[in-house]
Design a protein around this motif. Sequence first.
Motif, PDB file in Angstrom:
ATOM      1  N   GLU A 110       0.568 -15.317 -48.976  1.00 30.22           N
ATOM      2  CA  GLU A 110       0.335 -14.223 -48.036  1.00 30.22           C
ATOM      3  C   GLU A 110      -1.124 -14.130 -47.597  1.00 30.22           C
ATOM      4  O   GLU A 110      -1.443 -13.451 -46.628  1.00 30.22           O
ATOM      5  CB  GLU A 110       0.836 -12.908 -48.627  1.00 30.22           C
ATOM      6  CG  GLU A 110       2.365 -12.866 -48.661  1.00 30.22           C
ATOM      7  CD  GLU A 110       2.923 -11.682 -49.422  1.00 30.22           C
ATOM      8  OE1 GLU A 110       2.148 -10.790 -49.852  1.00 30.22           O
ATOM      9  OE2 GLU A 110       4.158 -11.648 -49.599  1.00 30.22           O
ATOM     10  N   GLY A 111      -2.010 -14.840 -48.291  1.00 35.29           N
ATOM     11  CA  GLY A 111      -3.410 -14.860 -47.906  1.00 35.29           C
ATOM     12  C   GLY A 111      -3.742 -15.881 -46.839  1.00 35.29           C
ATOM     13  O   GLY A 111      -4.863 -15.904 -46.321  1.00 35.29           O
ATOM     14  N   LEU A 112      -2.785 -16.728 -46.493  1.00 42.42           N
ATOM     15  CA  LEU A 112      -3.039 -17.766 -45.489  1.00 42.42           C
ATOM     16  C   LEU A 112      -2.908 -17.208 -44.066  1.00 42.42           C
ATOM     17  O   LEU A 112      -2.151 -16.264 -43.826  1.00 42.42           O
ATOM     18  CB  LEU A 112      -2.078 -18.937 -45.695  1.00 42.42           C
ATOM     19  CG  LEU A 112      -2.330 -19.757 -46.965  1.00 42.42           C
ATOM     20  CD1 LEU A 112      -1.216 -20.761 -47.198  1.00 42.42           C
ATOM     21  CD2 LEU A 112      -3.677 -20.468 -46.878  1.00 42.42           C
ATOM     22  N   PRO A 113      -3.633 -17.797 -43.117  1.00 39.62           N
ATOM     23  CA  PRO A 113      -3.662 -17.275 -41.739  1.00 39.62           C
ATOM     24  C   PRO A 113      -2.303 -17.129 -41.047  1.00 39.62           C
ATOM     25  O   PRO A 113      -2.071 -16.118 -40.372  1.00 39.62           O
ATOM     26  CB  PRO A 113      -4.546 -18.287 -41.002  1.00 39.62           C
ATOM     27  CG  PRO A 113      -5.465 -18.806 -42.061  1.00 39.62           C
ATOM     28  CD  PRO A 113      -4.613 -18.875 -43.300  1.00 39.62           C
ATOM     29  N   LEU A 114      -1.406 -18.096 -41.201  1.00 39.34           N
ATOM     30  CA  LEU A 114      -0.100 -17.984 -40.535  1.00 39.34           C
ATOM     31  C   LEU A 114       0.683 -16.786 -41.053  1.00 39.34           C
ATOM     32  O   LEU A 114       1.372 -16.102 -40.293  1.00 39.34           O
ATOM     33  CB  LEU A 114       0.717 -19.265 -40.704  1.00 39.34           C
ATOM     34  CG  LEU A 114       0.270 -20.465 -39.879  1.00 39.34           C
ATOM     35  CD1 LEU A 114       1.035 -21.716 -40.286  1.00 39.34           C
ATOM     36  CD2 LEU A 114       0.428 -20.207 -38.388  1.00 39.34           C
ATOM     37  N   ALA A 115       0.582 -16.511 -42.342  1.00 40.80           N
ATOM     38  CA  ALA A 115       1.268 -15.359 -42.924  1.00 40.80           C
ATOM     39  C   ALA A 115       0.598 -14.059 -42.487  1.00 40.80           C
ATOM     40  O   ALA A 115       1.280 -13.074 -42.164  1.00 40.80           O
ATOM     41  CB  ALA A 115       1.275 -15.458 -44.440  1.00 40.80           C
ATOM     42  N   LYS A 116      -0.727 -14.047 -42.464  1.00 41.14           N
ATOM     43  CA  LYS A 116      -1.448 -12.837 -42.041  1.00 41.14           C
ATOM     44  C   LYS A 116      -1.097 -12.446 -40.613  1.00 41.14           C
ATOM     45  O   LYS A 116      -1.069 -11.266 -40.284  1.00 41.14           O
ATOM     46  CB  LYS A 116      -2.960 -13.054 -42.157  1.00 41.14           C
ATOM     47  CG  LYS A 116      -3.461 -13.066 -43.580  1.00 41.14           C
ATOM     48  CD  LYS A 116      -4.968 -13.292 -43.588  1.00 41.14           C
ATOM     49  CE  LYS A 116      -5.530 -13.362 -44.971  1.00 41.14           C
ATOM     50  NZ  LYS A 116      -6.982 -13.654 -44.970  1.00 41.14           N
TER      51      LYS A 116
END
Length: 117
Positions: free
Chosen positions: A83-89
Motif C-alpha cells: 500500500e506504500g507503493l505509488p500505484l496503490a496510493k
Amino acid sequence: MIQPSLAQAQTTSPTTTGVMVILTVKSGIAREQVMAVMPAEIRETVQLYLNGKIREWYARGDGRGAVFLLDSRDVAEAQAIMEGLPLAKQNLIDHEYIAVGPLSPLRLLMSNPERQQ
C-alpha cells in the motif's frame, strides 16, 4: 484409527514464510494513467527488492499486472508494504494476498520416519 502424531501434523496450522501478491490494474484505468506512475513505482519496487522485502517478481502473462513473492510474516505486513507503493496510493491497482509456507503434507513424511522406504 489415526496415530496421535499424524493427527497433530494434520491439524497444525501452516507456517507463513511469505506472501504472494497478485497485482491487477483496475478495470477502466487507462494504460497512460499507469505508465505515468511507472517510473516512481519501479524505483520504489527495486528499493524493496534491495531491502530484502521482495523475494521474487514476475509479469502477469495477461499483461494486466504483476505477481510478487514478499518476504513477510503475514498478510498484514505484506499489505503495509504494497500500500506504500505509488500505484496503490493512486488507487490504480487491486491486490490479492495469499500467505504461503512449507508444503504441509511433507510433515506427514517426517512424522513417522521408520515407515519411509
